[in-house]
Structure formats: structure tokens, C-alpha cells
Design an enzyme around this catalytic site. Structure first.
Site, PDB file in Angstrom:
ATOM      1  N   HIS A  81      28.118  38.406  36.249  1.00 16.78           N
ATOM      2  CA  HIS A  81      27.074  39.120  36.973  1.00 16.78           C
ATOM      3  C   HIS A  81      25.858  38.199  37.078  1.00 16.78           C
ATOM      4  O   HIS A  81      25.715  37.249  36.307  1.00 16.78           O
ATOM      5  CB  HIS A  81      26.698  40.406  36.241  1.00 16.78           C
ATOM      6  CG  HIS A  81      27.693  41.505  36.427  1.00 16.78           C
ATOM      7  ND1 HIS A  81      27.989  42.402  35.428  1.00 16.78           N
ATOM      8  CD2 HIS A  81      28.452  41.859  37.491  1.00 16.78           C
ATOM      9  CE1 HIS A  81      28.894  43.270  35.875  1.00 16.78           C
ATOM     10  NE2 HIS A  81      29.189  42.947  37.116  1.00 16.78           N
ATOM     11  N   GLY A 100      31.696  38.842  44.213  1.00 15.08           N
ATOM     12  CA  GLY A 100      32.160  40.116  43.666  1.00 15.08           C
ATOM     13  C   GLY A 100      31.895  41.311  44.565  1.00 15.08           C
ATOM     14  O   GLY A 100      32.821  42.065  44.902  1.00 15.08           O
ATOM     15  N   ASP A 121      36.149  40.463  43.171  1.00 14.77           N
ATOM     16  CA  ASP A 121      36.813  41.064  42.008  1.00 14.77           C
ATOM     17  C   ASP A 121      38.186  41.593  42.399  1.00 14.77           C
ATOM     18  O   ASP A 121      39.161  41.473  41.644  1.00 14.77           O
ATOM     19  CB  ASP A 121      35.972  42.204  41.427  1.00 14.77           C
ATOM     20  CG  ASP A 121      34.608  41.739  40.940  1.00 14.77           C
ATOM     21  OD1 ASP A 121      34.501  40.608  40.447  1.00 14.77           O
ATOM     22  OD2 ASP A 121      33.650  42.530  41.064  1.00 14.77           O
ATOM     23  N   ASP A 133      27.002  42.100  32.734  1.00 12.89           N
ATOM     24  CA  ASP A 133      25.659  42.480  32.299  1.00 12.89           C
ATOM     25  C   ASP A 133      25.637  43.985  32.085  1.00 12.89           C
ATOM     26  O   ASP A 133      25.565  44.751  33.043  1.00 12.89           O
ATOM     27  CB  ASP A 133      24.642  42.067  33.362  1.00 12.89           C
ATOM     28  CG  ASP A 133      23.215  42.302  32.924  1.00 12.89           C
ATOM     29  OD1 ASP A 133      22.996  42.962  31.887  1.00 12.89           O
ATOM     30  OD2 ASP A 133      22.304  41.825  33.631  1.00 12.89           O
ATOM     31  N   HIS A 180      28.966  47.243  42.809  1.00  8.54           N
ATOM     32  CA  HIS A 180      30.425  47.122  42.891  1.00  8.54           C
ATOM     33  C   HIS A 180      31.088  47.430  41.545  1.00  8.54           C
ATOM     34  O   HIS A 180      32.189  46.964  41.264  1.00  8.54           O
ATOM     35  CB  HIS A 180      30.811  45.729  43.405  1.00  8.54           C
ATOM     36  CG  HIS A 180      30.449  44.605  42.487  1.00  8.54           C
ATOM     37  ND1 HIS A 180      29.154  44.255  42.213  1.00  8.54           N
ATOM     38  CD2 HIS A 180      31.222  43.762  41.779  1.00  8.54           C
ATOM     39  CE1 HIS A 180      29.146  43.245  41.370  1.00  8.54           C
ATOM     40  NE2 HIS A 180      30.388  42.926  41.084  1.00  8.54           N
ATOM     41  N   ASP A 207      34.747  48.212  41.401  1.00  7.27           N
ATOM     42  CA  ASP A 207      35.614  47.036  41.528  1.00  7.27           C
ATOM     43  C   ASP A 207      35.795  46.349  40.176  1.00  7.27           C
ATOM     44  O   ASP A 207      36.881  45.885  39.847  1.00  7.27           O
ATOM     45  CB  ASP A 207      35.021  46.035  42.520  1.00  7.27           C
ATOM     46  CG  ASP A 207      34.877  46.597  43.919  1.00  7.27           C
ATOM     47  OD1 ASP A 207      35.648  47.504  44.274  1.00  7.27           O
ATOM     48  OD2 ASP A 207      33.986  46.129  44.653  1.00  7.27           O
ATOM     49  N   ARG A 213      40.961  47.189  34.512  1.00  6.10           N
ATOM     50  CA  ARG A 213      42.155  48.010  34.384  1.00  6.10           C
ATOM     51  C   ARG A 213      43.418  47.200  34.692  1.00  6.10           C
ATOM     52  O   ARG A 213      44.410  47.265  33.966  1.00  6.10           O
ATOM     53  CB  ARG A 213      42.069  49.218  35.307  1.00  6.10           C
ATOM     54  CG  ARG A 213      43.258  50.146  35.205  1.00  6.10           C
ATOM     55  CD  ARG A 213      43.190  51.270  36.255  1.00  6.10           C
ATOM     56  NE  ARG A 213      44.489  51.826  36.439  1.00  6.10           N
ATOM     57  CZ  ARG A 213      45.487  51.267  37.136  1.00  6.10           C
ATOM     58  NH1 ARG A 213      45.310  50.139  37.752  1.00  6.10           N
ATOM     59  NH2 ARG A 213      46.666  51.851  37.236  1.00  6.10           N
TER      60      ARG A 213
END
Length: 160
Positions: A20, A67, A72, A92, A99, A102, A108
Site C-alpha cells: 500500500h 492495485g 491485485d 497498511d 480496493h 480486491d 483468500r
């Protein structure tokens, strides 16, 4: 077919580097500090982060989109394709990211495919200095082809 299959993470790892905005400087410094190890692996990352790491370290980092512009998601797709073995993501936790869904999806999919995922410097240090960094690593994941076949057999095929 079995319910799981064994995948092998090779000696040369395919490592995704993501940060980030508030953590980019920290990730760049981490890459500088670990350049001798990282140079032995294939590196990729989301747009701005990849470019900044390459500029600061001379390490070759293949860049995907930023991202918020789908990077991502691209990294997640590469995990599914078996082309990324390892994710270093300096996130962060104190700043909201537009996002965020995402990012959660990326985390996951890394869990689903049982790949190492570091979300801070301490975890990244532990992973990078693990004995597994210099050898192959076998891990079992769900046999997705078998899972799809099983589901297809149990779902109704006719509409009433």
C-alpha cells in the site's frame, strides 16, 4: 481421482511484491536489505510498487497493473495458474483502501492455494530466511477438477 493434489514450489520462487502507498518505502528498504536473496528468484508486483522497487534496487520486477486498477486481481489469477508461489504484501492497516475487497480476495486465493503470504515485515523476514527458501516445497491443495466433477454430479440439470 483423489480429493487433493500435491503441488511443488520450486527452489526458485515466483514472488509477488505488493505494498500500500503508506508502506512502499518500507517494502523498498526490505528489498534493498534482502537483494542478495531476492535476486535468485523471479519477482513481480503491482504497478507502482514494482516500478519503484526496480528503480531503487535494480532487481528485475515484472509489473502488473496498479492495485486499484486490477493488479491485485492479476496477481490472484497468477496464483490460480500456478505462476506465483509466494506473496509479500506490506499492507497498511491504518489507512482505508478503496480496493479493499480486491486485497481480501487476493488473501483468500493465497489461502485456497496454500501459498506463503506475508502481510508485514516480520513475517516476510521469517519466510525469506526459512530453510524452505533454498529447496523445493511440496504442499497439498484441493483437487479442483475432482471438486468440480463432484459438484456437477450433485446439482440439478433441469429447470422446472
Amino acid at each position: 481421482m483423489t480429493d487433493t493434489i500435491t503441488l511443488t514450489i520450486g527452489k526458485q520462487k515466483n514472488i509477488a511484491l505488493i505494498a500500500h502507498d503508506g508502506k512502499k518505502a518500507e517494502l523498498i528498504q526490505w528489498c534493498k536489505d534482502n537483494a542478495e536473496t531476492l535476486k535468485n528468484h523471479f519477482l513481480c508486483g503491482t504497478g507502482t510498487t514494482a516500478r519503484m522497487i526496480t528503480d531503487a534496487t535494480n532487481l528485475p520486477v515484472r509489473g502488473y497493473n496498479s492495485g486499484p486498477l486490477g493488479g491485485d486481481q492479476q496477481i490472484g489469477a497468477k496464483i490460480v495458474e500456478g505462476k506465483i508461489d509466494f506473496v509479500i504484501f506490506f499492507s497498511d492497516p491504518l489507512t482505508a483502501a478503496p480496493h479493499d475487497p480486491d486485497v481480501k480476495a487476493l488473501m483468500r486465493i493465497a489461502q485456497v492455494y496454500d501459498i506463503p503470504f506475508a502481510n508485514n515485515k516480520a513475517t516476510a523476514d521469517f519466510l525469506l530466511h526459512s530453510s524452505y527458501m533454498d529447496e523445493e516445497y511440496n504442499h497439498e491443495i484441493i483437487n479442483f477438477k475432482q471438486n468440480i466433477a463432484n459438484r456437477a454430479e450433485t446439482l440439478p440439470t433441469e429447470i422446472n
